[in-house]
Each structure stands twice: as C-alpha cells, then as structure tokens.
Design an enzyme around this catalytic site. Sequence first.
Site, PDB file in Angstrom:
ATOM      1  N   SER A 156     -51.108 -62.377  29.822  1.00  5.11           N
ATOM      2  CA  SER A 156     -50.332 -63.555  29.467  1.00  5.11           C
ATOM      3  C   SER A 156     -49.283 -63.812  30.529  1.00  5.11           C
ATOM      4  O   SER A 156     -48.986 -62.948  31.360  1.00  5.11           O
ATOM      5  CB  SER A 156     -49.658 -63.370  28.102  1.00  5.11           C
ATOM      6  N   GLY A 158     -49.199 -65.379  33.218  1.00 10.54           N
ATOM      7  CA  GLY A 158     -49.584 -65.278  34.615  1.00 10.54           C
ATOM      8  C   GLY A 158     -49.734 -63.875  35.153  1.00 10.54           C
ATOM      9  O   GLY A 158     -50.003 -63.699  36.357  1.00 10.54           O
ATOM     10  N   GLU A 264     -54.450 -75.551  25.538  1.00 12.13           N
ATOM     11  CA  GLU A 264     -54.051 -76.044  26.855  1.00 12.13           C
ATOM     12  C   GLU A 264     -55.176 -76.849  27.497  1.00 12.13           C
ATOM     13  O   GLU A 264     -56.344 -76.447  27.460  1.00 12.13           O
ATOM     14  CB  GLU A 264     -53.703 -74.887  27.783  1.00 12.13           C
ATOM     15  N   GLU A 276     -57.091 -72.909  28.120  1.00 11.79           N
ATOM     16  CA  GLU A 276     -56.948 -71.711  27.305  1.00 11.79           C
ATOM     17  C   GLU A 276     -56.451 -72.085  25.919  1.00 11.79           C
ATOM     18  O   GLU A 276     -56.118 -73.248  25.655  1.00 11.79           O
ATOM     19  CB  GLU A 276     -55.985 -70.711  27.970  1.00 11.79           C
ATOM     20  N   ASP A 283     -45.424 -70.738  24.508  1.00 11.75           N
ATOM     21  CA  ASP A 283     -44.135 -70.764  25.191  1.00 11.75           C
ATOM     22  C   ASP A 283     -43.676 -72.193  25.499  1.00 11.75           C
ATOM     23  O   ASP A 283     -42.492 -72.514  25.358  1.00 11.75           O
ATOM     24  CB  ASP A 283     -44.160 -69.898  26.459  1.00 11.75           C
ATOM     25  N   THR A 284     -44.601 -73.070  25.887  1.00  9.86           N
ATOM     26  CA  THR A 284     -44.204 -74.455  26.160  1.00  9.86           C
ATOM     27  C   THR A 284     -43.743 -75.168  24.892  1.00  9.86           C
ATOM     28  O   THR A 284     -43.020 -76.160  24.956  1.00  9.86           O
ATOM     29  CB  THR A 284     -45.358 -75.249  26.789  1.00  9.86           C
ATOM     30  N   ARG A 363     -38.663 -64.229  32.185  1.00  4.99           N
ATOM     31  CA  ARG A 363     -38.030 -65.311  31.431  1.00  4.99           C
ATOM     32  C   ARG A 363     -36.992 -64.711  30.483  1.00  4.99           C
ATOM     33  O   ARG A 363     -37.322 -63.925  29.610  1.00  4.99           O
ATOM     34  CB  ARG A 363     -39.111 -66.075  30.657  1.00  4.99           C
TER      35      ARG A 363
END
Length: 395
Positions: A156, A158, A264, A276, A283-284, A363
């Site tokens: 996850s 990236g 996505e 995906e 998260d977005t 993050r």
Amino acid sequence: MISKERTDAPRVLLLGSGELGLGLTRELKRLGARVIAADRYAPAPAMAAADEWRVLDMLDREAIVELIREVRPSVIIPEIEAVSTEALEAAEAGGVRIVPCAHAVAVCMDRCRLRRLAAEKGVPTSPFAFATIEEEAVKAADSIGYPCLVKPRMSSSGRGMSMARNADEARVAYRNAVSGGRGHDAAVIVEGLVDFDTEITLLTVRTPAGAFFCAPIGHEQHDGDYRFSWQPADSLSSAVLRKAHDVARMMTDAVGGYGIFGVEFFVKGNELFFNEMSPRPHDTGMVTLRTQPLSEFAIHARLALGLPVTEADVQLRQPGASAAIVAHGHGSEIAYSGIADAEAIPGVSVQLFGKPSVDGHRRMGVLLANSLDDARRVVSLISVLVGKDAPEAER
C-alpha cells in the site's frame, strides 16, 4: 471490583491502526463500540483512541487466530494490506463478522487476483503481466514496453513500487517490489503506463439495501502515495461517471460484503481505466470529513455495526480538498511548525496522526480546506522537522 466495560457493547477488532484506523476508531466509539486496535508497532495512531491495543506480526496466521480467540470480537475490520487473510477466512467461518467480508479483503489486497477479476469482467485496465522471478519480470516489461511500473503483489501507499525505463531497471524494480511487498512475496505485477487526464477515487457504498456512490474524488499522487485530493472531481463527463458507476458496482458486487470501497480509476477523455480497489476507507477519501454529512469513516463504522446508511447521507454537502502533511528524514524526534498559522485561516483544519517516527518519508497528518487552491497554499506553511532538525522545545 466493578467493571466499567459495557457487556452489551459491540467488540470491534481493528487489524491495522494507522490514520484510517484512527478515523474508524473515533466513529466506532462514538457509536458505542469497544475497539481493540492491533498493529505491528506501537504507538500506532488508532491505539491512542482505542479501548485496548495489541502489538503482533499481522502476517502471522497463528498470532491473529490467537488474538481473535483472546479478545472475542463480534466484528473485525482489516485496515491494512499486511494482514493474514487466512486468519480472516477462518474467523468468518467461525461466525465472526469481517467487514466488508473475508473474500473481499483477500481479493482487493492482492493485485494479481484483482486484475484477474477485472479481466474476467471485461473491465478496461492498463496492460499488465505477472511475474514470480526476475527474468519473468524483465520479459513482461519488454513485452509491455518501457517505461512501465513494477509493483508488489500486495502493498500500500506506493511501497515497493518503482518505474522501469529499460531491462536493467526492470531487474532492480523487481527486487524492490519483492523487498517492499507484504511478506516479501516473490510475485509482482508489471503494468504499462496510462496517459491519463486525471485520477479519481469513487467511494462505493455497499449496503443491504443496495449500492450507491459518493461524489467522485480527484487526487494527485507522488511516488505512488496521495498528496492532494478534492471532491467533487472536476471535468468528468456524465458518460464517464456512468461508466465509473457501472464498473464500481460490478467489481464490488463480485467481491461482496457491506462497507465502503475505494475504487480507483484513470480517466482519459471519455475512456475509463480501472486501477485498484480497497475494501475500506481510502486515503484520498479523508476529504469527506469536510464534504459529506457522513464521512467515509462514519459510513464504514455504521455498516460494520449493522446501522443504516442511506444515499442522502453521502450526498455532497460542500466542495472541499485535503492535503497530506508529509515528513522526510529518519528519526523519532519530530517537531511541527506552521500548524497554528494554518489553523488561523478560515475554513482550514489540521489533523495530526501521532505517528512516532519517520524512516524515509511518511504521511504524518492531513489538512482540510474549502478548495484545492487553499489546500496547496496552506499546506506549504507547514513543516515537519525530523531527527536532529527537530528542536526539543517544538516537539
């Protein structure tokens, strides 16, 4: 001795306790649930808000089975990819409710299974191929064409993903994917690049009364991880949005369960490419804390507890945007500057996750604003200092 724990409170086991788990924990507790937060390290963000917490290897099937036996949850919510899906399947077979369901988690968290499902359904995606050894990855990259992406089968944000521009880079990318993936799985997926106009997340809500959709969320990613998101996504034609609804409904129906899914897509003109799908808040989707009557966390928590969610609950109330607050460096000494300046701006709010350390980039919080322009401008006021750069007085 009198226990303060309500014996009738639902017991929810959260497997993964990052920022998405923190949002879920807050909503679950607001609804009267008792939350046990588990992760591979402490203190993870959701642990600060949970009633109890545990630290264990999330990929260890026996450890997860023993944890379930110990805490006796009525509901289990997986929040991360790095979790034993075999333990979830066993728990579900034993009568524990998995949200959205064990099958959905197993498919969505496995890029290979998810792409096979998309192919079976005739859903357009970028070109792709699977590989389990380095030479297969190079051959797949040669066939798909350069540049291409090499990703772990399971990961996850990236992690383990890199771009290959030639065969030598494909070899390095394969090794990066194996070392950065869940459990160092040797399987990877090689994907061709899509020349897209925009990326969107379509939060799809599956309920016993049917499926419906939040307004599409536009987002930007860097190094495979989200940096900005905004709702509603702009410049989407009604035809593209209908296609997105159809594909999201088809894919989520195929895996089943009740809860929120982050689906996505890449959009190029009137073409839509599935990318995906996550079986949990996305998260977005943190932007929904600003934009909807019920945030993505409230939606997932309500459905986990068997409470109703209606289409009216997820209608866009006002436009909004989010920006990730990202730290770079190495260390557990962390300080923030600019938070007060950002919070002083009307319409802006900041949430810090309480992560204890940084190793590379991470993050650390999210900024919510009324518009993407505001989010870009205000997040630039915030700095995260790590290690020797973090003054003791500011930590």
